[in-house]
Design a protein around this motif. Structure first.
Motif, mmCIF file in Angstrom:
data_model
loop_
_atom_site.group_PDB
_atom_site.id
_atom_site.type_symbol
_atom_site.label_atom_id
_atom_site.label_comp_id
_atom_site.label_asym_id
_atom_site.label_seq_id
_atom_site.Cartn_x
_atom_site.Cartn_y
_atom_site.Cartn_z
ATOM 1 N N GLU A 25 0.967 -1.242 0.000
ATOM 2 C CA GLU A 25 -0.118 -0.127 -0.120
ATOM 3 C C GLU A 25 0.949 1.421 0.292
ATOM 4 O O GLU A 25 0.579 2.218 -0.677
ATOM 5 N N SER A 26 2.028 1.174 0.911
ATOM 6 C CA SER A 26 2.808 2.491 0.889
ATOM 7 C C SER A 26 3.468 2.656 -0.357
ATOM 8 O O SER A 26 3.576 3.832 -0.937
ATOM 9 N N LEU A 27 3.933 1.710 -1.194
ATOM 10 C CA LEU A 27 4.629 1.768 -2.473
ATOM 11 C C LEU A 27 3.752 2.323 -3.477
ATOM 12 O O LEU A 27 3.834 3.127 -4.642
ATOM 13 N N GLY A 39 2.673 6.191 -7.141
ATOM 14 C CA GLY A 39 1.375 6.679 -7.627
ATOM 15 C C GLY A 39 0.908 5.671 -9.029
ATOM 16 O O GLY A 39 0.683 6.220 -9.942
ATOM 17 N N VAL A 40 1.188 4.173 -8.493
ATOM 18 C CA VAL A 40 0.683 3.219 -9.647
ATOM 19 C C VAL A 40 0.014 1.973 -8.991
ATOM 20 O O VAL A 40 -0.065 2.070 -7.640
ATOM 21 N N GLY A 41 -0.823 1.465 -9.588
ATOM 22 C CA GLY A 41 -1.543 0.347 -9.122
ATOM 23 C C GLY A 41 -0.554 -1.006 -9.149
ATOM 24 O O GLY A 41 0.268 -0.885 -10.107
ATOM 25 N N ASN A 42 -1.386 -2.200 -8.960
ATOM 26 C CA ASN A 42 -0.895 -3.307 -9.354
ATOM 27 C C ASN A 42 -0.581 -3.691 -10.844
ATOM 28 O O ASN A 42 -1.381 -3.371 -11.566
ATOM 29 N N GLY A 43 0.557 -3.916 -11.092
ATOM 30 C CA GLY A 43 0.877 -4.272 -12.480
ATOM 31 C C GLY A 43 1.264 -2.944 -13.429
ATOM 32 O O GLY A 43 1.403 -3.101 -14.687
ATOM 33 N N GLU A 44 1.106 -1.837 -12.799
ATOM 34 C CA GLU A 44 1.545 -0.672 -13.467
ATOM 35 C C GLU A 44 2.974 -0.192 -13.378
ATOM 36 O O GLU A 44 3.618 -0.381 -12.317
ATOM 37 N N THR A 45 3.152 0.760 -14.280
ATOM 38 C CA THR A 45 4.488 0.999 -14.454
ATOM 39 C C THR A 45 4.513 2.528 -14.118
ATOM 40 O O THR A 45 3.997 3.410 -14.402
ATOM 41 N N GLY A 105 5.923 6.685 -14.625
ATOM 42 C CA GLY A 105 6.061 7.155 -15.727
ATOM 43 C C GLY A 105 7.627 7.228 -16.435
ATOM 44 O O GLY A 105 7.646 7.432 -17.548
ATOM 45 N N ASP A 106 8.312 7.034 -15.616
ATOM 46 C CA ASP A 106 9.756 7.286 -16.141
ATOM 47 C C ASP A 106 10.228 5.784 -16.682
ATOM 48 O O ASP A 106 11.167 5.681 -17.111
ATOM 49 N N GLY A 107 9.329 4.742 -16.672
ATOM 50 C CA GLY A 107 9.651 3.619 -17.100
ATOM 51 C C GLY A 107 10.532 2.752 -16.329
ATOM 52 O O GLY A 107 11.056 1.744 -16.879
ATOM 53 N N LYS A 108 10.830 3.165 -14.856
ATOM 54 C CA LYS A 108 11.855 2.385 -14.208
ATOM 55 C C LYS A 108 11.291 1.317 -13.433
ATOM 56 O O LYS A 108 11.972 0.131 -13.451
ATOM 57 N N VAL A 109 10.194 1.426 -12.941
ATOM 58 C CA VAL A 109 9.654 0.440 -11.903
ATOM 59 C C VAL A 109 8.192 0.135 -12.209
ATOM 60 O O VAL A 109 7.377 0.874 -12.360
ATOM 61 N N THR A 110 8.015 -1.229 -12.493
ATOM 62 C CA THR A 110 6.700 -1.856 -12.413
ATOM 63 C C THR A 110 6.518 -2.553 -11.087
ATOM 64 O O THR A 110 7.181 -3.339 -10.460
ATOM 65 N N LEU A 111 5.200 -2.170 -10.546
ATOM 66 C CA LEU A 111 4.934 -2.713 -9.299
ATOM 67 C C LEU A 111 3.949 -3.825 -9.243
ATOM 68 O O LEU A 111 3.037 -3.631 -10.069
ATOM 69 N N GLU A 112 4.066 -4.759 -8.480
ATOM 70 C CA GLU A 112 3.137 -5.912 -8.623
ATOM 71 C C GLU A 112 3.190 -6.800 -7.057
ATOM 72 O O GLU A 112 4.130 -6.724 -6.445
ATOM 73 N N LEU A 141 14.277 1.861 -1.519
ATOM 74 C CA LEU A 141 14.756 0.737 -2.616
ATOM 75 C C LEU A 141 14.287 1.476 -3.741
ATOM 76 O O LEU A 141 14.946 1.294 -4.694
ATOM 77 N N VAL A 142 12.972 1.710 -3.881
ATOM 78 C CA VAL A 142 12.527 2.073 -5.147
ATOM 79 C C VAL A 142 13.080 3.484 -5.717
ATOM 80 O O VAL A 142 13.074 3.811 -6.810
ATOM 81 N N ASP A 143 13.258 4.348 -4.577
ATOM 82 C CA ASP A 143 13.751 5.620 -4.713
ATOM 83 C C ASP A 143 15.327 5.460 -5.605
ATOM 84 O O ASP A 143 15.637 6.158 -6.653
ATOM 85 N N ASP A 144 16.021 4.560 -4.918
ATOM 86 C CA ASP A 144 17.452 4.349 -5.274
ATOM 87 C C ASP A 144 17.313 3.749 -6.716
ATOM 88 O O ASP A 144 18.003 4.002 -7.702
ATOM 89 N N LEU A 145 16.214 2.855 -7.142
ATOM 90 C CA LEU A 145 16.303 2.167 -8.502
ATOM 91 C C LEU A 145 15.807 3.450 -9.353
ATOM 92 O O LEU A 145 16.396 3.219 -10.712
#
Length: 290
Positions: free
Chosen positions: A119-121, A126-132, A134-141, A173-177
């Motif tokens: 939930e915090s991620l 600013g993305v939902g499950n399976g979404e990426t 805007g910078d194309g760096k992280v897909t969260l699931e 972690l996601v900020d570093d990525l």
């Protein structure tokens, strides 16, 4: 002014156009790799799973073009390939980010904080499950199980372990990525991009310095069953009372060796039940209707 059915996003059931072909140079390179993969198997169709990883390493997901390529080199129908590609969750069906961040939300990880991390991620990225992003760096699931319960809550980035996470550490972690800063998995090989990971999963060697030597192992809790199955003695343990802290056992007192069926955690100490505590019987104390 009228709009067409395609403008309105309405499907009339018309068949899709054939998948576009790979450029000639890409096709030639993939065919060379495909021949190497297929040669590993006595039956060529057994190479389908690694071939899907191969085409995923090219585009970052398994496209219709990639599935058509697999069908052609293996002599399968596109329906047979599609059935496999849509069954396994490790194959993306649409473009994604360089880093696939999976948060385990299965039972133990969820109880230990996995739901809060996910939930915090979602809120932070600013993305939902399976979404990426805007910078194309992280897909969260969210994923069902990372098979690392003794390190819960666990995340994986491109299938490398990040153990014992919190909402704060996950956010860092996601900020570093996204910032391109170095990130080291808790255990396992150094991190690489999703495309690079897909090529490794296709069966090609990881040629990065130190990648093969890097290793991770299961935690003690994961290995207890294996050691018991081998007949190895479990280490001596003393279960402390819930209402007391650690205490020194008398030196002349025999240390209890737990049997394979006993719980090994003080959080699993026996509780009073209706059988052991007659003052608190189970069930209603009066007959119905009284």
């Amino acid at each position: 002014m009228t709009t067409s059915s395609s403008d309105r996003g309405v499907s009339l059931g018309m068949p899709e156009l054939p998948a576009p072909a790979y450029p000639d140079d890409v096709r030639a390179r993939l065919e060379t790799d495909a021949r190497e993969i297929i040669a590993r198997y006595p039956d060529s169709r057994s190479a389908l799973l690694p071939l899907l990883h191969l085409v995923q390493s090219e585009e970052g997901h398994v496209s219709r073009t990639g599935m058509q390529f697999c069908a052609e080199v293996l002599g399968l129908t596109s329906a047979e390939v599609t059935a496999v590609a849509t069954f396994y969750t490790m194959y993306r069906r649409r473009p994604g980010g360089d880093y696939q961040v999976g948060v385990c939300t299965n039972t133990l990880c969820a109880v230990m904080g996995g739901d809060a991390i996910f939930e915090s991620l979602q809120e932070h990225l600013g993305v939902g499950n399976g979404e990426t992003t805007g910078d194309g760096k992280v897909t969260l699931e969210h994923i069902e199980c990372n098979a690392a319960c003794d390190f819960a809550p666990v995340m994986m980035v491109n299938w490398e372990f990040f153990d014992n996470q919190t909402p704060q550490s996950a956010t860092r972690l996601v900020d570093d990525l996204r910032a391109g800063r170095p990130v080291e998995p808790t255990r396992g090989a150094p991190l690489c991009t999703f495309k690079e990971t897909s090529r490794i999963l296709a069966g090609f060697p990881d040629e990065r310095d130190g990648a093969v030597e890097a290793s991770g192992s299961a935690g003690p809790a994961s290995l207890v069953g294996l050691r018991l199955a081998r007949g190895e003695a479990a280490p001596a343990r003393v279960v402390h009372p819930r209402d007391g802290g650690p205490h020194q056992e008398p030196q002349d007192r025999a240390v209890h060796e737990p049997s394979p069926t006993e719980h090994l955690s003080s959080h699993d100490a026996p509780q009073e039940t209706s059988a052991s505590d007659p003052a608190h019987p189970a069930g209603p104390v009066a007959e119905e209707g009284e």
